[in-house]
Design a protein around this motif. Structure first.
Motif, PDB file in Angstrom:
ATOM      1  N   ILE A 123       0.828  -1.204   0.000  1.00  0.00           N
ATOM      2  CA  ILE A 123       0.000   0.000   0.000  1.00  0.00           C
ATOM      3  C   ILE A 123       0.863   1.255   0.000  1.00  0.00           C
ATOM      4  O   ILE A 123       0.597   2.217  -0.738  1.00  0.00           O
ATOM      5  CB  ILE A 123      -0.937  -0.007   1.215  1.00  0.00           C
ATOM      6  CG1 ILE A 123      -1.987  -1.123   1.074  1.00  0.00           C
ATOM      7  CG2 ILE A 123      -1.620   1.343   1.397  1.00  0.00           C
ATOM      8  CD1 ILE A 123      -2.864  -1.287   2.299  1.00  0.00           C
ATOM      9  N   TYR A 124       1.912   1.244   0.817  1.00  0.00           N
ATOM     10  CA  TYR A 124       2.761   2.431   0.951  1.00  0.00           C
ATOM     11  C   TYR A 124       4.081   2.310   0.187  1.00  0.00           C
ATOM     12  O   TYR A 124       4.968   3.145   0.351  1.00  0.00           O
ATOM     13  CB  TYR A 124       3.029   2.705   2.436  1.00  0.00           C
ATOM     14  CG  TYR A 124       1.780   3.104   3.172  1.00  0.00           C
ATOM     15  CD1 TYR A 124       1.196   4.351   2.957  1.00  0.00           C
ATOM     16  CD2 TYR A 124       1.153   2.237   4.051  1.00  0.00           C
ATOM     17  CE1 TYR A 124       0.033   4.714   3.620  1.00  0.00           C
ATOM     18  CE2 TYR A 124      -0.009   2.595   4.714  1.00  0.00           C
ATOM     19  CZ  TYR A 124      -0.561   3.836   4.499  1.00  0.00           C
ATOM     20  OH  TYR A 124      -1.720   4.200   5.145  1.00  0.00           O
ATOM     21  N   ARG A 125       4.207   1.269  -0.629  1.00  0.00           N
ATOM     22  CA  ARG A 125       5.380   1.075  -1.485  1.00  0.00           C
ATOM     23  C   ARG A 125       6.682   1.121  -0.672  1.00  0.00           C
ATOM     24  O   ARG A 125       7.616   1.861  -0.977  1.00  0.00           O
ATOM     25  CB  ARG A 125       5.405   2.123  -2.607  1.00  0.00           C
ATOM     26  CG  ARG A 125       4.192   2.052  -3.521  1.00  0.00           C
ATOM     27  CD  ARG A 125       4.243   3.060  -4.642  1.00  0.00           C
ATOM     28  NE  ARG A 125       3.061   2.992  -5.479  1.00  0.00           N
ATOM     29  CZ  ARG A 125       2.894   2.163  -6.492  1.00  0.00           C
ATOM     30  NH1 ARG A 125       3.854   1.306  -6.815  1.00  0.00           N
ATOM     31  NH2 ARG A 125       1.772   2.174  -7.208  1.00  0.00           N
ATOM     32  N   GLN A 126       6.693   0.311   0.380  1.00  0.00           N
ATOM     33  CA  GLN A 126       7.852   0.244   1.248  1.00  0.00           C
ATOM     34  C   GLN A 126       8.479  -1.142   1.192  1.00  0.00           C
ATOM     35  O   GLN A 126       7.821  -2.127   0.861  1.00  0.00           O
ATOM     36  CB  GLN A 126       7.445   0.566   2.691  1.00  0.00           C
ATOM     37  CG  GLN A 126       6.947   1.980   2.887  1.00  0.00           C
ATOM     38  CD  GLN A 126       6.458   2.227   4.301  1.00  0.00           C
ATOM     39  OE1 GLN A 126       5.914   1.327   4.950  1.00  0.00           O
ATOM     40  NE2 GLN A 126       6.632   3.435   4.791  1.00  0.00           N
ATOM     41  N   SER A 127       9.754  -1.202   1.530  1.00  0.00           N
ATOM     42  CA  SER A 127      10.448  -2.477   1.602  1.00  0.00           C
ATOM     43  C   SER A 127      10.282  -3.072   2.989  1.00  0.00           C
ATOM     44  O   SER A 127      10.154  -2.362   3.989  1.00  0.00           O
ATOM     45  CB  SER A 127      11.933  -2.269   1.315  1.00  0.00           C
ATOM     46  OG  SER A 127      12.664  -3.458   1.540  1.00  0.00           O
TER      47      SER A 127
ATOM     48  N   GLU B 251      14.963  -6.086  -1.559  1.00  0.00           N
ATOM     49  CA  GLU B 251      16.284  -6.621  -1.869  1.00  0.00           C
ATOM     50  C   GLU B 251      17.178  -6.497  -0.639  1.00  0.00           C
ATOM     51  O   GLU B 251      17.234  -5.434  -0.005  1.00  0.00           O
ATOM     52  CB  GLU B 251      16.909  -5.878  -3.047  1.00  0.00           C
ATOM     53  CG  GLU B 251      16.157  -6.090  -4.351  1.00  0.00           C
ATOM     54  CD  GLU B 251      16.883  -5.483  -5.549  1.00  0.00           C
ATOM     55  OE1 GLU B 251      18.121  -5.663  -5.627  1.00  0.00           O
ATOM     56  OE2 GLU B 251      16.231  -4.837  -6.363  1.00  0.00           O
ATOM     57  N   PHE B 252      17.910  -7.569  -0.352  1.00  0.00           N
ATOM     58  CA  PHE B 252      18.709  -7.613   0.867  1.00  0.00           C
ATOM     59  C   PHE B 252      20.044  -8.307   0.589  1.00  0.00           C
ATOM     60  O   PHE B 252      20.180  -9.052  -0.372  1.00  0.00           O
ATOM     61  CB  PHE B 252      17.950  -8.365   1.974  1.00  0.00           C
ATOM     62  CG  PHE B 252      16.558  -7.840   2.192  1.00  0.00           C
ATOM     63  CD1 PHE B 252      16.331  -6.746   2.994  1.00  0.00           C
ATOM     64  CD2 PHE B 252      15.471  -8.443   1.549  1.00  0.00           C
ATOM     65  CE1 PHE B 252      15.046  -6.251   3.175  1.00  0.00           C
ATOM     66  CE2 PHE B 252      14.189  -7.956   1.728  1.00  0.00           C
ATOM     67  CZ  PHE B 252      13.977  -6.855   2.543  1.00  0.00           C
TER      68      PHE B 252
ATOM     69  N   ASP C 233      16.446 -22.489   3.390  1.00  0.00           N
ATOM     70  CA  ASP C 233      16.892 -21.486   4.358  1.00  0.00           C
ATOM     71  C   ASP C 233      15.690 -20.777   4.966  1.00  0.00           C
ATOM     72  O   ASP C 233      14.690 -20.512   4.288  1.00  0.00           O
ATOM     73  CB  ASP C 233      17.796 -20.454   3.690  1.00  0.00           C
ATOM     74  CG  ASP C 233      19.202 -20.958   3.465  1.00  0.00           C
ATOM     75  OD1 ASP C 233      19.545 -22.019   4.005  1.00  0.00           O
ATOM     76  OD2 ASP C 233      19.960 -20.278   2.737  1.00  0.00           O
ATOM     77  N   ARG C 234      15.821 -20.457   6.229  1.00  0.00           N
ATOM     78  CA  ARG C 234      14.772 -19.700   6.918  1.00  0.00           C
ATOM     79  C   ARG C 234      15.200 -18.246   7.058  1.00  0.00           C
ATOM     80  O   ARG C 234      16.349 -17.956   7.374  1.00  0.00           O
ATOM     81  CB  ARG C 234      14.475 -20.302   8.290  1.00  0.00           C
ATOM     82  CG  ARG C 234      13.779 -21.645   8.195  1.00  0.00           C
ATOM     83  CD  ARG C 234      13.016 -21.976   9.459  1.00  0.00           C
ATOM     84  NE  ARG C 234      12.204 -23.163   9.284  1.00  0.00           N
ATOM     85  CZ  ARG C 234      11.183 -23.498  10.055  1.00  0.00           C
ATOM     86  NH1 ARG C 234      10.847 -22.720  11.076  1.00  0.00           N
ATOM     87  NH2 ARG C 234      10.481 -24.593   9.833  1.00  0.00           N
ATOM     88  N   LEU C 235      14.247 -17.349   6.814  1.00  0.00           N
ATOM     89  CA  LEU C 235      14.474 -15.914   6.920  1.00  0.00           C
ATOM     90  C   LEU C 235      13.502 -15.320   7.921  1.00  0.00           C
ATOM     91  O   LEU C 235      12.377 -15.809   8.084  1.00  0.00           O
ATOM     92  CB  LEU C 235      14.298 -15.229   5.562  1.00  0.00           C
ATOM     93  CG  LEU C 235      15.141 -15.756   4.393  1.00  0.00           C
ATOM     94  CD1 LEU C 235      14.790 -15.007   3.117  1.00  0.00           C
ATOM     95  CD2 LEU C 235      16.623 -15.639   4.708  1.00  0.00           C
ATOM     96  N   SER C 236      13.940 -14.247   8.551  1.00  0.00           N
ATOM     97  CA  SER C 236      13.117 -13.567   9.539  1.00  0.00           C
ATOM     98  C   SER C 236      12.897 -12.128   9.076  1.00  0.00           C
ATOM     99  O   SER C 236      13.851 -11.350   8.979  1.00  0.00           O
ATOM    100  CB  SER C 236      13.809 -13.597  10.908  1.00  0.00           C
ATOM    101  OG  SER C 236      13.014 -12.978  11.885  1.00  0.00           O
ATOM    102  N   ILE C 237      11.672 -11.800   8.765  1.00  0.00           N
ATOM    103  CA  ILE C 237      11.315 -10.446   8.317  1.00  0.00           C
ATOM    104  C   ILE C 237      10.871  -9.668   9.549  1.00  0.00           C
ATOM    105  O   ILE C 237       9.882 -10.017  10.197  1.00  0.00           O
ATOM    106  CB  ILE C 237      10.213 -10.502   7.253  1.00  0.00           C
ATOM    107  CG1 ILE C 237      10.712 -11.299   6.037  1.00  0.00           C
ATOM    108  CG2 ILE C 237       9.789  -9.093   6.839  1.00  0.00           C
ATOM    109  CD1 ILE C 237       9.647 -11.636   5.028  1.00  0.00           C
ATOM    110  N   SER C 238      11.602  -8.633   9.880  1.00  0.00           N
ATOM    111  CA  SER C 238      11.422  -7.973  11.175  1.00  0.00           C
ATOM    112  C   SER C 238      10.318  -6.930  11.152  1.00  0.00           C
ATOM    113  O   SER C 238       9.816  -6.540  10.094  1.00  0.00           O
ATOM    114  CB  SER C 238      12.737  -7.335  11.632  1.00  0.00           C
ATOM    115  OG  SER C 238      13.161  -6.348  10.719  1.00  0.00           O
TER     116      SER C 238
END
Length: 365
Positions: free
Chosen positions: A272-276, A303-304, A314-319
């Motif tokens: 909605i707010y075009r944020q990463s 992108e990270f 692999d497991r990732l954690s999105i904070s």
């Protein structure tokens, strides 16, 4: 290991926010109500209840949830109450806040016995997004005219003024509140309570909490009102993550990693707010675009950078995945909805809720 995707709420991080909320209440005399529009995941309420005064809502269902799952003081607000809602709302609420004078005049008689309020729109805000700006041109959110509000003061005991949005700048808060005091002082001094809404990021690192407390206390004493705050993000910021697993790796000019989640379905505010999204520590020699698994072409978390190349499994954690995430999650594409998991202060994990096909099917018919 718990099957991904799932939202992981960390109670230790949540309690750090709660301690700041409690300190602000102690220093200022203000009361703090959890804004359920931002965070309504009630399995976490046990860690929050003793540090806050209650909840504030934006709909009948949020109101009922606040009354039944959180308890304590319950404020009821809606942009427009329906004839079929008002009596039930009054039954759950301690205070009911009307968005317009028209709604107040229509329903005040049916709200006898509880405190009535009105939303006051000061015509200013801190929002950088037109979509979220309550002071945008032709805004439907509240009453702007001090003379009109003065004409119904015999029917209300307070006002709600929600004009801060992601405001981490105390000096800006101070200036705008001073403008409200000047323009609406004749109204404020005739009230019993004033809610200054949410959007003040007073739990952020380095925020001058003592200055805010002194400013709120001075406002309260000047006008003789009980001040309320409605923290949403401030209550839960950086207290949860979205845990996901890499399902596939592609190279289409960039390294792409597809995960078992979806921005569209599970972190909708980013689109909605075009944020990463945020993945930490976000450093290393290997850059990957993290992508959701829905069919939406723009279902991309961001992108990270990583220390090692990502691989399937692999497991990732999105904070920072608590605010405006779980309240907006949806069944787009029938993508599996994340479970809700709480990590206790002792490090133990508890699965509070899992979602399956039956939940998907029942949401559609």
């Amino acid at each position: 290991m718990i099957q991904t995707p799932y939202y992981l709420i960390d109670e230790a991080s949540l309690l750090r926010n709660m301690q700041k909320v409690a300190e602000l209440r102690r220093l200022s005399g203000a009361k703090a109500l959890l804004a359920l529009k931002c965070f309504a995941t009630w399995p976490a309420f046990d860690a929050m209840r003793e540090h806050m005064d209650g909840t504030t809502s934006s709909s009948l269902y949020e109101l009922r949830l606040g009354r039944e799952k959180f308890g304590k003081e319950t404020h009821a607000y809606s942009v427009a109450w329906g004839d079929d809602e008002i009596d039930e709302a009054v039954g759950y609420a301690d205070k009911i806040i009307f968005n317009s004078i028209g709604q107040l005049e229509r329903f005040a008689g049916r709200a006898e016995g509880i405190s009535c309020g009105l939303r006051l729109n000061p015509g200013i805000s801190t929002s950088g997004f037109d979509l979220a700006d309550p002071a945008r041109p032709f805004s439907r959110l509240g009453e702007w005219d001090a003379e009109k509000i003065a004409g119904v003061l015999d029917r209300i005991s307070g006002v709600m003024i929600h004009y801060n949005c992601e405001n981490a700048d105390f000096d800006l808060f101070d200036r705008q509140l001073a403008e409200i005091e000047t323009r609406f002082g004749a109204v404020l001094e005739r009230l019993d309570w004033v809610s200054l809404g949410g959007g003040i990021h007073f739990t952020g690192e380095g925020y001058p909490l003592e200055k805010l407390a002194a400013r709120l206390k001075g406002f309260s004493e000047r006008f003789g009102v009980q001040v309320y705050l409605e923290p949403g993000e401030a209550a839960i910021t950086r207290s949860a993550s979205l845990e996901v697993t890499v399902l596939d790796i592609l190279d289409n000019g960039k390294q792409l990693a597809i995960v078992d989640s979806s921005v569209e379905a599970h972190m909708l505010d980013l689109l909605i707010y075009r944020q990463s999204a945020r993945i930490e520590p976000d450093r290393g020699d290997h850059s990957f675009m993290i992508c959701g698994k829905s069919c939406l072409a723009g279902d991309i978390f961001g992108e990270f950078r990583f220390e090692e190349p990502l691989k399937v499994g692999d497991r990732l954690s999105i904070s920072d995945a608590a605010g405006y995430t779980m309240v907006k999650k949806n069944w787009f594409n029938g993508v599996k909805m994340p479970s809700i998991v709480l990590r206790g202060t002792d490090g133990s994990l508890r699965v509070a809720r899992e979602f399956g096909y039956a939940d998907y099917a029942s949401s559609l018919g």
